[in-house]
Design a protein around this motif. Structure first.
Motif, PDB file in Angstrom:
ATOM      1  N   ARG A 153       9.889  21.054   1.355  1.00 18.09           N
ATOM      2  CA  ARG A 153      10.377  21.368   2.700  1.00 18.09           C
ATOM      3  C   ARG A 153      11.558  20.467   3.072  1.00 18.09           C
ATOM      4  O   ARG A 153      11.439  19.237   3.082  1.00 18.09           O
ATOM      5  CB  ARG A 153       9.252  21.191   3.734  1.00 18.09           C
ATOM      6  N   HIS A 154      12.701  21.098   3.331  1.00 15.32           N
ATOM      7  CA  HIS A 154      13.912  20.323   3.630  1.00 15.32           C
ATOM      8  C   HIS A 154      13.808  19.600   4.968  1.00 15.32           C
ATOM      9  O   HIS A 154      14.504  18.599   5.181  1.00 15.32           O
ATOM     10  CB  HIS A 154      15.125  21.260   3.635  1.00 15.32           C
ATOM     11  N   GLU A 155      12.971  20.082   5.867  1.00 21.88           N
ATOM     12  CA  GLU A 155      12.831  19.402   7.154  1.00 21.88           C
ATOM     13  C   GLU A 155      12.008  18.117   7.053  1.00 21.88           C
ATOM     14  O   GLU A 155      11.946  17.349   8.015  1.00 21.88           O
ATOM     15  CB  GLU A 155      12.203  20.339   8.192  1.00 21.88           C
ATOM     16  N   PHE A 156      11.354  17.899   5.898  1.00 18.58           N
ATOM     17  CA  PHE A 156      10.582  16.672   5.698  1.00 18.58           C
ATOM     18  C   PHE A 156      11.544  15.575   5.241  1.00 18.58           C
ATOM     19  O   PHE A 156      11.993  15.552   4.093  1.00 18.58           O
ATOM     20  CB  PHE A 156       9.480  16.901   4.669  1.00 18.58           C
ATOM     21  N   LYS A 157      11.883  14.668   6.128  1.00 25.19           N
ATOM     22  CA  LYS A 157      12.952  13.702   5.882  1.00 25.19           C
ATOM     23  C   LYS A 157      12.648  12.720   4.760  1.00 25.19           C
ATOM     24  O   LYS A 157      13.561  12.242   4.082  1.00 25.19           O
ATOM     25  CB  LYS A 157      13.255  12.925   7.180  1.00 25.19           C
ATOM     26  N   ALA A 158      11.391  12.404   4.561  1.00 29.68           N
ATOM     27  CA  ALA A 158      11.041  11.376   3.567  1.00 29.68           C
ATOM     28  C   ALA A 158      10.830  11.950   2.177  1.00 29.68           C
ATOM     29  O   ALA A 158      10.397  11.236   1.277  1.00 29.68           O
ATOM     30  CB  ALA A 158       9.774  10.637   4.012  1.00 29.68           C
ATOM     31  N   ARG A 159      11.164  13.209   1.956  1.00 27.96           N
ATOM     32  CA  ARG A 159      10.812  13.826   0.670  1.00 27.96           C
ATOM     33  C   ARG A 159      11.581  13.212  -0.502  1.00 27.96           C
ATOM     34  O   ARG A 159      11.019  13.013  -1.570  1.00 27.96           O
ATOM     35  CB  ARG A 159      11.044  15.331   0.725  1.00 27.96           C
ATOM     36  N   ARG A 160      12.851  12.885  -0.330  1.00 26.15           N
ATOM     37  CA  ARG A 160      13.601  12.263  -1.424  1.00 26.15           C
ATOM     38  C   ARG A 160      13.097  10.854  -1.705  1.00 26.15           C
ATOM     39  O   ARG A 160      13.027  10.425  -2.867  1.00 26.15           O
ATOM     40  CB  ARG A 160      15.096  12.246  -1.082  1.00 26.15           C
ATOM     41  N   PHE A 161      12.747  10.161  -0.664  1.00 25.14           N
ATOM     42  CA  PHE A 161      12.222   8.798  -0.823  1.00 25.14           C
ATOM     43  C   PHE A 161      10.910   8.817  -1.595  1.00 25.14           C
ATOM     44  O   PHE A 161      10.707   8.034  -2.528  1.00 25.14           O
ATOM     45  CB  PHE A 161      12.034   8.169   0.564  1.00 25.14           C
ATOM     46  N   LEU A 162      10.012   9.723  -1.233  1.00 26.35           N
ATOM     47  CA  LEU A 162       8.727   9.817  -1.918  1.00 26.35           C
ATOM     48  C   LEU A 162       8.888  10.356  -3.338  1.00 26.35           C
ATOM     49  O   LEU A 162       8.185   9.926  -4.261  1.00 26.35           O
ATOM     50  CB  LEU A 162       7.768  10.710  -1.125  1.00 26.35           C
ATOM     51  N   MET A 163       9.815  11.284  -3.528  1.00 27.87           N
ATOM     52  CA  MET A 163      10.028  11.845  -4.854  1.00 27.87           C
ATOM     53  C   MET A 163      10.526  10.781  -5.818  1.00 27.87           C
ATOM     54  O   MET A 163      10.211  10.824  -7.020  1.00 27.87           O
ATOM     55  CB  MET A 163      11.037  13.001  -4.774  1.00 27.87           C
ATOM     56  N   PHE A 164      11.284   9.827  -5.312  1.00 31.12           N
ATOM     57  CA  PHE A 164      11.752   8.733  -6.161  1.00 31.12           C
ATOM     58  C   PHE A 164      10.570   7.957  -6.735  1.00 31.12           C
ATOM     59  O   PHE A 164      10.562   7.628  -7.933  1.00 31.12           O
ATOM     60  CB  PHE A 164      12.656   7.790  -5.359  1.00 31.12           C
ATOM     61  N   PHE A 165       9.562   7.691  -5.924  1.00 35.47           N
ATOM     62  CA  PHE A 165       8.415   6.937  -6.413  1.00 35.47           C
ATOM     63  C   PHE A 165       7.576   7.760  -7.379  1.00 35.47           C
ATOM     64  O   PHE A 165       7.004   7.220  -8.334  1.00 35.47           O
ATOM     65  CB  PHE A 165       7.559   6.454  -5.237  1.00 35.47           C
ATOM     66  N   PHE A 166       7.496   9.063  -7.159  1.00 34.94           N
ATOM     67  CA  PHE A 166       6.801   9.914  -8.125  1.00 34.94           C
ATOM     68  C   PHE A 166       7.496   9.869  -9.482  1.00 34.94           C
ATOM     69  O   PHE A 166       6.862   9.694 -10.527  1.00 34.94           O
ATOM     70  CB  PHE A 166       6.735  11.361  -7.613  1.00 34.94           C
ATOM     71  N   ILE A 167       8.816  10.042  -9.468  1.00 38.46           N
ATOM     72  CA  ILE A 167       9.576  10.059 -10.727  1.00 38.46           C
ATOM     73  C   ILE A 167       9.554   8.683 -11.382  1.00 38.46           C
ATOM     74  O   ILE A 167       9.546   8.573 -12.616  1.00 38.46           O
ATOM     75  CB  ILE A 167      11.017  10.528 -10.455  1.00 38.46           C
ATOM     76  N   PHE A 168       9.523   7.632 -10.577  1.00 35.75           N
ATOM     77  CA  PHE A 168       9.484   6.266 -11.120  1.00 35.75           C
ATOM     78  C   PHE A 168       8.277   6.079 -12.033  1.00 35.75           C
ATOM     79  O   PHE A 168       8.362   5.419 -13.068  1.00 35.75           O
ATOM     80  CB  PHE A 168       9.442   5.266  -9.963  1.00 35.75           C
ATOM     81  N   THR A 169       7.139   6.699 -11.666  1.00 38.06           N
ATOM     82  CA  THR A 169       5.932   6.541 -12.473  1.00 38.06           C
ATOM     83  C   THR A 169       6.015   7.279 -13.806  1.00 38.06           C
ATOM     84  O   THR A 169       5.188   7.031 -14.697  1.00 38.06           O
ATOM     85  CB  THR A 169       4.702   7.053 -11.706  1.00 38.06           C
ATOM     86  N   MET A 170       6.994   8.181 -13.967  1.00 35.93           N
ATOM     87  CA  MET A 170       7.168   8.844 -15.255  1.00 35.93           C
ATOM     88  C   MET A 170       7.754   7.901 -16.291  1.00 35.93           C
ATOM     89  O   MET A 170       7.578   8.115 -17.501  1.00 35.93           O
ATOM     90  CB  MET A 170       8.090  10.064 -15.107  1.00 35.93           C
ATOM     91  N   PHE A 171       8.438   6.868 -15.843  1.00 37.70           N
ATOM     92  CA  PHE A 171       9.105   5.954 -16.754  1.00 37.70           C
ATOM     93  C   PHE A 171       8.408   4.591 -16.842  1.00 37.70           C
ATOM     94  O   PHE A 171       8.506   3.915 -17.866  1.00 37.70           O
ATOM     95  CB  PHE A 171      10.559   5.748 -16.323  1.00 37.70           C
ATOM     96  N   PHE A 172       7.727   4.206 -15.781  1.00 40.92           N
ATOM     97  CA  PHE A 172       7.082   2.893 -15.752  1.00 40.92           C
ATOM     98  C   PHE A 172       5.651   3.041 -15.221  1.00 40.92           C
ATOM     99  O   PHE A 172       5.412   3.802 -14.280  1.00 40.92           O
ATOM    100  CB  PHE A 172       7.856   1.918 -14.846  1.00 40.92           C
ATOM    101  N   ASN A 173       4.727   2.330 -15.840  1.00 40.41           N
ATOM    102  CA  ASN A 173       3.350   2.312 -15.338  1.00 40.41           C
ATOM    103  C   ASN A 173       2.766   0.928 -15.539  1.00 40.41           C
ATOM    104  O   ASN A 173       3.375   0.062 -16.189  1.00 40.41           O
ATOM    105  CB  ASN A 173       2.500   3.378 -16.046  1.00 40.41           C
ATOM    106  N   GLY A 174       1.574   0.725 -15.005  1.00 37.20           N
ATOM    107  CA  GLY A 174       0.980  -0.607 -15.035  1.00 37.20           C
ATOM    108  C   GLY A 174       0.470  -1.035 -16.393  1.00 37.20           C
ATOM    109  O   GLY A 174       0.227  -2.223 -16.612  1.00 37.20           O
ATOM    110  N   GLY A 175       0.272  -0.110 -17.308  1.00 35.98           N
ATOM    111  CA  GLY A 175      -0.264  -0.462 -18.619  1.00 35.98           C
ATOM    112  C   GLY A 175      -1.772  -0.287 -18.682  1.00 35.98           C
ATOM    113  O   GLY A 175      -2.443  -0.016 -17.674  1.00 35.98           O
ATOM    114  N   LEU A 176      -2.317  -0.457 -19.875  1.00 34.82           N
ATOM    115  CA  LEU A 176      -3.728  -0.183 -20.110  1.00 34.82           C
ATOM    116  C   LEU A 176      -4.646  -1.175 -19.398  1.00 34.82           C
ATOM    117  O   LEU A 176      -5.620  -0.778 -18.744  1.00 34.82           O
ATOM    118  CB  LEU A 176      -4.008  -0.195 -21.618  1.00 34.82           C
ATOM    119  N   ILE A 177      -4.362  -2.463 -19.508  1.00 36.09           N
ATOM    120  CA  ILE A 177      -5.272  -3.468 -18.941  1.00 36.09           C
ATOM    121  C   ILE A 177      -5.338  -3.386 -17.415  1.00 36.09           C
ATOM    122  O   ILE A 177      -6.433  -3.369 -16.834  1.00 36.09           O
ATOM    123  CB  ILE A 177      -4.874  -4.878 -19.417  1.00 36.09           C
TER     124      ILE A 177
END
Length: 304
Positions: free
Chosen positions: A109-133
Protein backbone atom coordinates in the motif's frame (compact mmCIF):
# COMPACT_ATOMS: atom_id res chain seq x y z
CA UNK A 1 -7.69 -31.70 -39.33
CA UNK A 2 -4.84 -34.14 -40.22
CA UNK A 3 -4.92 -32.92 -43.86
CA UNK A 4 -4.69 -29.30 -42.72
CA UNK A 5 -1.71 -30.14 -40.52
CA UNK A 6 0.05 -31.97 -43.36
CA UNK A 7 -0.53 -29.03 -45.70
CA UNK A 8 1.01 -26.65 -43.17
CA UNK A 9 4.05 -28.91 -42.89
CA UNK A 10 4.42 -29.08 -46.71
CA UNK A 11 4.13 -25.29 -47.02
CA UNK A 12 6.90 -24.67 -44.50
CA UNK A 13 10.35 -23.74 -45.68
CA UNK A 14 13.01 -26.44 -45.21
CA UNK A 15 14.89 -24.21 -42.78
CA UNK A 16 11.74 -23.65 -40.66
CA UNK A 17 10.98 -27.36 -40.67
CA UNK A 18 14.54 -28.18 -39.66
CA UNK A 19 14.31 -25.62 -36.85
CA UNK A 20 11.05 -27.13 -35.55
CA UNK A 21 12.47 -30.65 -35.65
CA UNK A 22 15.60 -29.50 -33.82
CA UNK A 23 13.58 -27.78 -31.09
CA UNK A 24 11.38 -30.85 -30.60
CA UNK A 25 14.44 -33.11 -30.44
CA UNK A 26 16.12 -30.86 -27.86
CA UNK A 27 12.93 -30.77 -25.74
CA UNK A 28 12.66 -34.56 -25.84
CA UNK A 29 16.33 -34.89 -24.89
CA UNK A 30 15.96 -32.44 -21.99
CA UNK A 31 12.85 -34.25 -20.77
CA UNK A 32 14.73 -37.56 -20.84
CA UNK A 33 17.68 -36.06 -18.95
CA UNK A 34 15.37 -34.73 -16.23
CA UNK A 35 12.88 -37.60 -16.03
CA UNK A 36 15.11 -40.65 -16.38
CA UNK A 37 16.91 -40.31 -13.00
CA UNK A 38 13.53 -40.12 -11.23
CA UNK A 39 12.24 -43.09 -13.24
CA UNK A 40 15.40 -45.09 -12.52
CA UNK A 41 15.04 -44.54 -8.77
CA UNK A 42 11.46 -45.85 -8.93
CA UNK A 43 12.34 -49.03 -10.85
CA UNK A 44 15.53 -49.59 -8.84
CA UNK A 45 13.58 -49.43 -5.57
CA UNK A 46 11.38 -52.37 -6.66
CA UNK A 47 14.03 -54.43 -8.47
CA UNK A 48 16.32 -57.15 -7.17
CA UNK A 49 19.44 -55.39 -5.79
CA UNK A 50 21.69 -57.84 -7.61
CA UNK A 51 20.39 -56.73 -11.00
CA UNK A 52 20.63 -53.07 -10.01
CA UNK A 53 24.22 -53.33 -8.78
CA UNK A 54 25.30 -55.16 -11.95
CA UNK A 55 23.76 -52.53 -14.20
CA UNK A 56 21.04 -54.75 -15.69
CA UNK A 57 18.18 -52.45 -14.66
CA UNK A 58 17.89 -49.68 -17.23
CA UNK A 59 14.32 -49.19 -18.41
CA UNK A 60 12.23 -51.91 -16.74
CA UNK A 61 12.39 -53.43 -13.24
CA UNK A 62 13.90 -56.90 -12.93
CA UNK A 63 13.46 -59.41 -10.14
CA UNK A 64 10.58 -57.68 -8.33
CA UNK A 65 11.54 -57.00 -4.71
CA UNK A 66 10.06 -54.78 -2.01
CA UNK A 67 12.84 -55.35 0.51
CA UNK A 68 13.66 -51.64 0.81
CA UNK A 69 10.05 -50.64 1.45
CA UNK A 70 9.61 -53.51 3.93
CA UNK A 71 12.59 -52.22 5.91
CA UNK A 72 11.32 -48.64 5.80
CA UNK A 73 7.64 -49.17 6.59
CA UNK A 74 8.44 -51.96 9.04
CA UNK A 75 9.99 -49.34 11.30
CA UNK A 76 7.29 -47.76 13.48
CA UNK A 77 9.27 -44.52 13.58
CA UNK A 78 8.37 -43.90 9.92
CA UNK A 79 4.68 -43.60 10.73
CA UNK A 80 5.47 -41.29 13.66
CA UNK A 81 7.65 -39.22 11.34
CA UNK A 82 4.89 -39.04 8.74
CA UNK A 83 2.42 -37.91 11.37
CA UNK A 84 4.77 -35.25 12.69
CA UNK A 85 5.80 -33.98 9.27
CA UNK A 86 2.19 -33.73 8.08
CA UNK A 87 1.38 -31.62 11.14
CA UNK A 88 4.47 -29.44 10.75
CA UNK A 89 3.91 -28.98 7.00
CA UNK A 90 0.17 -28.28 7.03
CA UNK A 91 -0.09 -26.20 10.20
CA UNK A 92 3.26 -24.50 9.54
CA UNK A 93 2.19 -23.53 6.02
CA UNK A 94 -1.07 -22.13 7.39
CA UNK A 95 0.83 -19.95 9.88
CA UNK A 96 3.28 -18.86 7.17
CA UNK A 97 0.43 -17.72 4.93
CA UNK A 98 -1.41 -16.00 7.80
CA UNK A 99 1.69 -13.88 8.41
CA UNK A 100 3.07 -13.44 4.88
CA UNK A 101 -0.11 -12.41 3.05
CA UNK A 102 -1.17 -9.56 5.42
CA UNK A 103 2.42 -8.32 5.68
CA UNK A 104 2.76 -8.27 1.88
CA UNK A 105 -0.55 -6.43 1.55
CA UNK A 106 0.48 -3.74 4.02
CA UNK A 107 3.86 -3.28 2.34
CA UNK A 108 2.16 -2.97 -1.06
CA UNK A 109 0.00 0.00 0.00
CA UNK A 110 1.55 3.27 -1.18
CA UNK A 111 -0.31 5.24 1.48
CA UNK A 112 1.61 3.32 4.18
CA UNK A 113 4.51 5.72 4.74
CA UNK A 114 6.79 3.33 6.62
CA UNK A 115 6.70 0.58 4.00
CA UNK A 116 10.12 1.32 2.47
CA UNK A 117 11.68 1.61 5.90
CA UNK A 118 10.26 -1.74 7.01
CA UNK A 119 11.08 -3.40 3.69
CA UNK A 120 14.71 -2.46 4.18
CA UNK A 121 14.85 -4.46 7.40
CA UNK A 122 13.14 -7.43 5.77
CA UNK A 123 15.65 -7.44 2.91
CA UNK A 124 18.53 -6.92 5.36
CA UNK A 125 17.77 -10.32 6.90
CA UNK A 126 18.27 -11.97 3.50
CA UNK A 127 21.95 -11.07 3.63
CA UNK A 128 22.74 -11.03 7.36
CA UNK A 129 21.46 -13.11 10.27
CA UNK A 130 22.43 -13.82 13.85
CA UNK A 131 23.98 -17.22 13.15
CA UNK A 132 23.33 -20.66 14.58
CA UNK A 133 24.36 -20.12 18.22
CA UNK A 134 22.31 -16.93 18.82
CA UNK A 135 19.33 -18.58 17.09
CA UNK A 136 19.67 -21.64 19.32
CA UNK A 137 19.82 -19.43 22.40
CA UNK A 138 16.72 -17.58 21.19
CA UNK A 139 14.79 -20.84 20.75
CA UNK A 140 15.94 -21.94 24.21
CA UNK A 141 14.88 -18.69 25.88
CA UNK A 142 11.49 -18.95 24.18
CA UNK A 143 11.11 -22.50 25.58
CA UNK A 144 10.71 -23.91 22.07
CA UNK A 145 13.38 -26.62 22.32
CA UNK A 146 11.97 -30.16 22.12
CA UNK A 147 8.50 -28.86 21.22
CA UNK A 148 6.65 -29.11 17.91
CA UNK A 149 6.31 -25.32 17.82
CA UNK A 150 9.98 -24.87 16.96
CA UNK A 151 9.14 -26.09 13.43
CA UNK A 152 6.40 -23.48 13.06
CA UNK A 153 7.55 -20.37 14.95
CA UNK A 154 11.16 -19.65 14.05
CA UNK A 155 13.14 -16.93 12.23
CA UNK A 156 12.02 -18.40 8.88
CA UNK A 157 8.29 -18.21 9.60
CA UNK A 158 8.11 -15.33 7.09
CA UNK A 159 10.33 -15.99 4.09
CA UNK A 160 11.44 -12.66 2.64
CA UNK A 161 11.64 -14.05 -0.90
CA UNK A 162 8.01 -15.15 -0.71
CA UNK A 163 7.09 -11.83 0.87
CA UNK A 164 8.60 -9.91 -2.07
CA UNK A 165 6.79 -12.08 -4.63
CA UNK A 166 3.46 -11.55 -2.87
CA UNK A 167 3.96 -7.83 -2.36
CA UNK A 168 4.82 -7.35 -6.03
CA UNK A 169 1.74 -9.35 -7.02
CA UNK A 170 -0.49 -7.10 -4.92
CA UNK A 171 1.14 -3.94 -6.31
CA UNK A 172 0.72 -4.96 -9.95
CA UNK A 173 -2.66 -6.71 -9.85
CA UNK A 174 -4.78 -4.95 -7.22
CA UNK A 175 -5.59 -1.48 -8.65
CA UNK A 176 -5.68 1.41 -6.23
CA UNK A 177 -8.96 2.47 -7.83
CA UNK A 178 -10.51 -0.76 -6.64
CA UNK A 179 -9.70 0.12 -3.02
CA UNK A 180 -11.04 3.65 -3.52
CA UNK A 181 -14.31 2.26 -4.86
CA UNK A 182 -14.53 -0.16 -1.94
CA UNK A 183 -13.94 2.60 0.64
CA UNK A 184 -16.79 4.60 -0.86
CA UNK A 185 -19.03 1.68 0.13
CA UNK A 186 -17.64 1.76 3.67
CA UNK A 187 -15.08 -1.02 3.21
CA UNK A 188 -12.12 -1.04 5.61
CA UNK A 189 -8.63 -2.36 4.86
CA UNK A 190 -9.39 -5.60 6.72
CA UNK A 191 -12.60 -6.23 4.81
CA UNK A 192 -11.01 -5.22 1.50
CA UNK A 193 -8.13 -7.63 2.08
CA UNK A 194 -10.30 -10.57 3.16
CA UNK A 195 -13.18 -10.22 0.68
CA UNK A 196 -11.50 -8.77 -2.43
CA UNK A 197 -7.71 -9.18 -2.35
CA UNK A 198 -7.53 -12.80 -1.22
CA UNK A 199 -10.07 -14.17 -3.76
CA UNK A 200 -8.11 -12.40 -6.53
CA UNK A 201 -4.79 -13.79 -5.30
CA UNK A 202 -5.34 -17.54 -5.57
CA UNK A 203 -2.42 -17.94 -7.98
CA UNK A 204 0.26 -16.34 -5.83
CA UNK A 205 -1.21 -17.89 -2.66
CA UNK A 206 -0.93 -21.35 -4.20
CA UNK A 207 2.66 -20.69 -5.27
CA UNK A 208 4.01 -19.44 -1.97
CA UNK A 209 1.91 -22.05 -0.16
CA UNK A 210 3.70 -24.72 -2.19
CA UNK A 211 7.06 -23.10 -1.42
CA UNK A 212 6.34 -23.14 2.30
CA UNK A 213 4.91 -26.67 2.20
CA UNK A 214 7.95 -28.10 0.41
CA UNK A 215 10.27 -26.28 2.80
CA UNK A 216 8.48 -27.73 5.84
CA UNK A 217 8.38 -31.20 4.27
CA UNK A 218 12.12 -31.18 3.57
CA UNK A 219 13.08 -29.42 6.81
CA UNK A 220 15.91 -31.51 8.16
CA UNK A 221 18.05 -29.01 10.03
CA UNK A 222 15.45 -27.90 12.57
CA UNK A 223 14.86 -31.43 13.85
CA UNK A 224 18.59 -32.14 13.90
CA UNK A 225 19.46 -29.10 16.02
CA UNK A 226 16.45 -28.41 18.24
CA UNK A 227 14.73 -31.79 18.78
CA UNK A 228 15.93 -34.66 20.97
CA UNK A 229 12.61 -36.40 21.57
CA UNK A 230 12.20 -39.19 18.99
CA UNK A 231 8.42 -38.82 19.16
CA UNK A 232 8.75 -35.30 17.72
CA UNK A 233 11.28 -36.03 14.97
CA UNK A 234 10.18 -35.24 11.40
CA UNK A 235 10.18 -37.83 8.65
CA UNK A 236 13.47 -36.63 7.16
CA UNK A 237 15.37 -37.35 10.39
CA UNK A 238 13.74 -40.79 10.73
CA UNK A 239 14.65 -41.72 7.15
CA UNK A 240 18.19 -40.47 7.71
CA UNK A 241 18.54 -42.72 10.77
CA UNK A 242 17.22 -45.73 8.81
CA UNK A 243 19.60 -45.00 5.95
CA UNK A 244 22.58 -44.62 8.28
CA UNK A 245 21.80 -47.80 10.20
CA UNK A 246 21.59 -49.79 6.96
CA UNK A 247 24.80 -48.24 5.71
CA UNK A 248 26.59 -49.08 8.97
CA UNK A 249 25.29 -52.65 8.71
CA UNK A 250 26.61 -52.91 5.16
CA UNK A 251 30.02 -51.52 6.10
CA UNK A 252 30.20 -53.81 9.12
CA UNK A 253 29.35 -56.80 7.00
CA UNK A 254 31.98 -55.74 4.49
CA UNK A 255 34.68 -57.36 6.61
CA UNK A 256 32.92 -60.69 6.09
CA UNK A 257 33.90 -61.13 2.43
CA UNK A 258 31.05 -61.75 -0.01
CA UNK A 259 28.49 -60.98 2.67
CA UNK A 260 29.59 -57.35 2.59
CA UNK A 261 28.64 -56.93 -1.07
CA UNK A 262 25.29 -58.61 -0.41
CA UNK A 263 24.57 -56.26 2.49
CA UNK A 264 25.68 -53.23 0.46
CA UNK A 265 23.28 -54.08 -2.38
CA UNK A 266 20.33 -54.25 -0.01
CA UNK A 267 21.44 -51.05 1.68
CA UNK A 268 21.31 -49.38 -1.74
CA UNK A 269 17.74 -50.61 -2.23
CA UNK A 270 16.78 -49.06 1.10
CA UNK A 271 18.39 -45.84 -0.11
CA UNK A 272 16.25 -45.79 -3.26
CA UNK A 273 13.15 -46.52 -1.17
CA UNK A 274 13.98 -43.64 1.17
CA UNK A 275 14.11 -41.23 -1.78
CA UNK A 276 10.68 -42.35 -3.01
CA UNK A 277 9.07 -42.25 0.44
CA UNK A 278 10.36 -38.75 1.14
CA UNK A 279 9.59 -37.26 -2.29
CA UNK A 280 6.38 -38.95 -3.45
CA UNK A 281 3.81 -36.91 -1.42
CA UNK A 282 5.07 -33.58 -2.80
CA UNK A 283 5.31 -34.97 -6.35
CA UNK A 284 1.70 -36.16 -6.11
CA UNK A 285 0.53 -32.77 -4.81
CA UNK A 286 2.26 -30.64 -7.44
CA UNK A 287 0.01 -31.45 -10.48
CA UNK A 288 -3.06 -30.20 -8.60
CA UNK A 289 -1.65 -26.67 -8.24
CA UNK A 290 0.49 -26.59 -11.37
CA UNK A 291 -2.01 -24.33 -13.18
CA UNK A 292 -1.41 -21.61 -10.57
CA UNK A 293 2.33 -22.05 -10.39
CA UNK A 294 3.63 -20.34 -13.53
CA UNK A 295 1.04 -17.56 -13.37
CA UNK A 296 1.77 -16.77 -9.74
CA UNK A 297 5.55 -16.70 -10.14
CA UNK A 298 5.55 -14.59 -13.31
CA UNK A 299 2.95 -12.08 -12.14
CA UNK A 300 4.52 -11.81 -8.69
CA UNK A 301 8.09 -11.49 -9.92
CA UNK A 302 9.99 -8.24 -9.65
CA UNK A 303 9.75 -6.29 -12.89
CA UNK A 304 12.95 -4.94 -14.38
Amino acid sequence: MPSITMNRIRNKKPTDLLFDVTIVAICILMFFIVAYPLYFIVIASISDPTYVSTGKVLFLPKGFSLFGYEQIFGDSRVWIGYRNTLFYALFGTLINLLLTLPAAYVLSRHEFKARRFLMFFFIFTMFFNGGLIPTYMLMRDLSLLDTPWVFIFNPLTVNVFNLIITRTFFENNIPHEMFEAATMDGCSHFKFFSTIVLPLSKAVTAVIGLYYLVWHWNDFFTGLIYIRDYNLQPLQIVLRDILLSNQVFAEGAGSGGTGGGYAQRYADQVKYGVIIVSSLPVLVLYPFIQKYFEKGVLIGSVKG
